[in-house]
Design an enzyme around this catalytic site. Structure first.
Site, PDB file in Angstrom:
ATOM      1  N   LYS A 210      40.193  25.296  40.273  1.00  0.00           N
ATOM      2  CA  LYS A 210      38.969  24.615  40.704  1.00  0.00           C
ATOM      3  C   LYS A 210      38.606  23.487  39.752  1.00  0.00           C
ATOM      4  O   LYS A 210      38.309  22.362  40.172  1.00  0.00           O
ATOM      5  CB  LYS A 210      37.822  25.614  40.809  1.00  0.00           C
ATOM      6  CG  LYS A 210      36.513  24.988  41.295  1.00  0.00           C
ATOM      7  CD  LYS A 210      35.344  25.972  41.281  1.00  0.00           C
ATOM      8  CE  LYS A 210      35.471  27.011  42.338  1.00  0.00           C
ATOM      9  NZ  LYS A 210      34.263  27.862  42.451  1.00  0.00           N
ATOM     10  N   GLU A 216      46.268  28.457  31.479  1.00  0.00           N
ATOM     11  CA  GLU A 216      47.563  28.963  31.940  1.00  0.00           C
ATOM     12  C   GLU A 216      48.100  28.126  33.100  1.00  0.00           C
ATOM     13  O   GLU A 216      49.284  27.771  33.141  1.00  0.00           O
ATOM     14  CB  GLU A 216      47.424  30.431  32.373  1.00  0.00           C
ATOM     15  CG  GLU A 216      46.988  31.378  31.270  1.00  0.00           C
ATOM     16  CD  GLU A 216      45.482  31.553  31.218  1.00  0.00           C
ATOM     17  OE1 GLU A 216      45.035  32.564  30.650  1.00  0.00           O
ATOM     18  OE2 GLU A 216      44.737  30.681  31.726  1.00  0.00           O
ATOM     19  N   GLY A 270      36.422  33.246  42.553  1.00  0.00           N
ATOM     20  CA  GLY A 270      37.881  33.209  42.587  1.00  0.00           C
ATOM     21  C   GLY A 270      38.507  34.376  43.306  1.00  0.00           C
ATOM     22  O   GLY A 270      39.420  34.218  44.130  1.00  0.00           O
ATOM     23  N   ARG A 271      38.034  35.584  43.031  1.00  0.00           N
ATOM     24  CA  ARG A 271      38.644  36.769  43.633  1.00  0.00           C
ATOM     25  C   ARG A 271      38.248  36.955  45.095  1.00  0.00           C
ATOM     26  O   ARG A 271      38.748  37.851  45.766  1.00  0.00           O
ATOM     27  CB  ARG A 271      38.282  38.001  42.814  1.00  0.00           C
ATOM     28  CG  ARG A 271      36.796  38.240  42.640  1.00  0.00           C
ATOM     29  CD  ARG A 271      36.556  39.279  41.541  1.00  0.00           C
ATOM     30  NE  ARG A 271      35.150  39.483  41.235  1.00  0.00           N
ATOM     31  CZ  ARG A 271      34.437  38.710  40.419  1.00  0.00           C
ATOM     32  NH1 ARG A 271      35.011  37.671  39.844  1.00  0.00           N
ATOM     33  NH2 ARG A 271      33.168  38.982  40.159  1.00  0.00           N
ATOM     34  N   GLU A 356      37.071  43.329  38.174  1.00  0.00           N
ATOM     35  CA  GLU A 356      36.353  42.165  37.675  1.00  0.00           C
ATOM     36  C   GLU A 356      34.936  42.131  38.239  1.00  0.00           C
ATOM     37  O   GLU A 356      34.011  41.659  37.584  1.00  0.00           O
ATOM     38  CB  GLU A 356      37.103  40.882  38.047  1.00  0.00           C
ATOM     39  CG  GLU A 356      36.678  39.671  37.230  1.00  0.00           C
ATOM     40  CD  GLU A 356      37.644  38.509  37.353  1.00  0.00           C
ATOM     41  OE1 GLU A 356      38.533  38.386  36.485  1.00  0.00           O
ATOM     42  OE2 GLU A 356      37.529  37.733  38.320  1.00  0.00           O
ATOM     43  N   HIS A 387      57.456  59.865  43.425  1.00  0.00           N
ATOM     44  CA  HIS A 387      58.474  60.232  42.438  1.00  0.00           C
ATOM     45  C   HIS A 387      58.128  59.690  41.056  1.00  0.00           C
ATOM     46  O   HIS A 387      58.999  59.631  40.185  1.00  0.00           O
ATOM     47  CB  HIS A 387      59.837  59.705  42.896  1.00  0.00           C
ATOM     48  CG  HIS A 387      60.308  60.360  44.153  1.00  0.00           C
ATOM     49  ND1 HIS A 387      61.106  61.482  44.161  1.00  0.00           N
ATOM     50  CD2 HIS A 387      60.068  60.074  45.460  1.00  0.00           C
ATOM     51  CE1 HIS A 387      61.351  61.844  45.403  1.00  0.00           C
ATOM     52  NE2 HIS A 387      60.723  61.003  46.217  1.00  0.00           N
ATOM     53  N   LYS A 507      39.482  33.946  26.408  1.00  0.00           N
ATOM     54  CA  LYS A 507      39.926  32.563  26.593  1.00  0.00           C
ATOM     55  C   LYS A 507      39.491  31.694  25.414  1.00  0.00           C
ATOM     56  O   LYS A 507      40.255  30.866  24.906  1.00  0.00           O
ATOM     57  CB  LYS A 507      39.331  31.992  27.882  1.00  0.00           C
ATOM     58  CG  LYS A 507      39.911  32.545  29.166  1.00  0.00           C
ATOM     59  CD  LYS A 507      39.261  31.830  30.346  1.00  0.00           C
ATOM     60  CE  LYS A 507      39.812  32.308  31.666  1.00  0.00           C
ATOM     61  NZ  LYS A 507      39.161  31.608  32.809  1.00  0.00           N
TER      62      LYS A 507
END
Length: 544
Positions: A210, A216, A270-271, A356, A387, A507
């Site tokens: 955005k 990153e 964002g999520r 979050e 398993h 951050k």
């Protein structure tokens, strides 16, 4: 908007649930099913393409009634109305949280500060569709005149998890003539693996940030740019990069034509953004028509949330169950196990959505929350999990509620595979709920010394969610179901599920440490452990 309830734990509704939880020291699911032949039918919901069987949860009708009364006391209905009408519900950032507007139909009216945002949403969708049609038809040509054969989305968090999960989930609806990849980790192995075998002349990158400043994402974007420029030159950037961002100046400085920049709004978290321009990679993969089916599926659950009574409201009941286990019965984790390889990434997507949003220890007023809030969400695709960690679910000492998700009609029906898969889902739900008593084990001729080891206590709660087919619409319904589950829990605890301040501290510190790892003779002023680790890293990299 109604403020969160002060002293919710002191209300009669809370007290009633505190008393009621003691019932589960003696009651079992075996008894409840034996005493109530209609339990399974009564505790099963049908919503859109989803069937939710809630009957194997540690609840009675009284439990559900009391949980609903608590939701009403907490102001859940008012909070739902406030969110969907554009009121400020993200109180710490003073903004709405209007992901429901991203799938609102044309003609709907949702206002933010007096401005109807629905036309803005559909204008972006039209621009996304135009690009998707150009790429999918071959009309979009790279710098050498070749059509696009690979799409690489570069983002992180909400700019990666949603579209990456959905492209995998809807793989059978994608254009198989193209490759779709996602880069999120700043680990160089991620971007290298995504690009090393691609042809730059046929690759399109989507940079999803955005602000166009995410460390990153921009690190990976610059690496991808250098890879492309080395092969095709600077002038090729505009033909091979598009951006999902609101920072036109930074996008242009990168070399991307701002005509190929797709914005979204500060009222989209964002999520919660997969159905915004962040979903451009998904639209390229499945096409605009299928993308609109996904939006329609989400909208169906939005409408159900607003209209259904809480006693029959699927996301509300799912949220109340998770609250019941975490806040009243002490569960600390919640497993989500999709019996669908296509949904393998769904638990990872839910980790961000849930943890979050609900990983908060203060309420909207900044006061400490006096109870346990968000759960640790985890899981893998079944039958793999059986398993690996199902031993703990069946015979361990922890209470771990499980959501089991299944698809009735497979995209690829190969022999007995799918029937075996669903048999495992149903068997696990049955075994977790009812177990096997010592008497039943002994009756099978098991030696007495082995009977304790082969006894299963049962009473391990599960919710089973079935969909007929894994279509874009059904996936949209599943996503919105969990989005609104989160809202329900936040209302009970009086917390803000739309901010994420806990992400920021790391951050900030990372930005301080980077030059200390790379620069000459840094002055280290961290704690003794961090200082020592920085020195050790520099020594191992030959930077002493």
């Amino acid at each position: 908007m109604r403020r969160p309830p002060e002293g919710i734990t002191a209300t009669p509704e809370w007290g009633a649930l505190e008393s009621h939880r003691r019932v589960w020291a003696t009651r079992t699911l075996r008894e409840l099913f034996r005493e109530d032949p209609g339990r399974a039918e009564r505790l099963t919901l049908e919503v859109g393409d989803l069937t939710l069987d809630l009957s194997k949860n540690l609840v009675t009708d009284q439990t559900v009634h009391q949980l609903v009364r608590l939701a009403e006391r907490a102001g859940l209905r008012e909070r739902i109305d406030a969110m969907v009408t554009g009121e400020v519900v993200n109180v710490t950032e003073d903004r709405p949280a209007l992901h429901v507007a991203l799938r609102a139909p044309e003609g709907a009216v949702i206002r933010v500060d007096g401005h109807d945002v629905v036309p803005d949403v559909h204008e972006v969708l039209r621009r996304m569709s135009a690009v998707a049609h150009r790429v999918r038809s071959g009309a979009w040509r790279g710098a050498t005149g070749e059509p696009i054969r690979a799409v690489v989305n570069i983002g992180i968090g909400g700019s990666d998890l949603g579209p990456a999960m959905a492209v995998d989930a809807l793989r059978d609806f994608t254009d198989r003539s193209r490759t779709y990849r996602f880069v999120s980790n700043v680990d160089p192995a991620d971007v290298w693996e995504a690009t090393h075998d691609l042809d730059p002349s046929t690759t399109l990158f989507i940079i999803a940030s955005k602000t166009f400043t995410t460390l990153e994402t921009l690190t990976n974007a610059r690496t991808a740019r250098a890879w492309l420029v080395e092969a095709l030159g600077e002038d090729a950037v505009a033909s091979h990069f598009v951006a999902v961002s609101t920072n036109a100046e930074a996008v242009a400085a990168f070399g991307i034509d701002t005509a190929n920049m797709f914005g979204f709004w500060d009222w989209v978290g964002g999520r919660y953004s997969m159905d915004s321009a962040i979903g451009l990679s998904l639209m390229l993969a499945i096409g605009p028509e299928r993308f609109h089916e996904l939006l329609a599926g989400m909208r169906l659950i939005d409408e159900h949330l607003r209209e259904a009574p809480f006693e029959r409201n699927a996301p509300v009941l799912l949220g109340l169950l998770w609250t019941w286990y975490g806040t009243f019965l002490g569960a600390e984790t919640h497993a989500v196990v999709p019996y669908s390889q296509r949904l393998e990434r769904f638990p990872a997507y839910l980790q961000q959505l849930d943890m979050e949003s609900l990983g908060k220890s203060v309420d909207e007023r900044g006061e400490p929350v006096p109870v346990q809030t968000g759960a640790v969400v985890w899981g893998t695709a079944g039958t793999n999990g059986q398993h690996a960690y199902f031993q703990l679910l069946h015979q361990g000492t922890k209470l771990i509620p499980v959501d089991l998700i299944g698809v009735v009609e497979p995209a690829h029906d190969l022999g007995e595979h799918h029937d075996l898969l669903i048999a495992n889902l149903l068997a696990q739900a049955e075994a977790l709920a009812f177990g096997r008593t010592a008497e039943e084990v002994a009756a099978e001729g098991v030696p007495p010394d082995l009977v304790p080891h082969r006894t299963f206590p049962g009473n391990r709660p599960t919710t089973t969610i079935l969909m007929r087919r894994l279509t874009p619409g059904a996936l949209g319904q599943l996503i919105a179901l969990y989005e609104h589950k989160v809202l329900t829990q936040a209302a009970i605890w009086g917390i803000d599920p739309f901010d994420q301040w806990g992400v920021e501290l790391g951050k900030t510190l990372a930005g301080r440490i980077v030059p200390e790892l790379t620069g000459p003779d840094p002055k280290l002023e961290h704690d003794a452990s961090t200082n020592a680790l920085i020195r050790r890293y520099r020594e191992m990299r030959g930077r002493t």
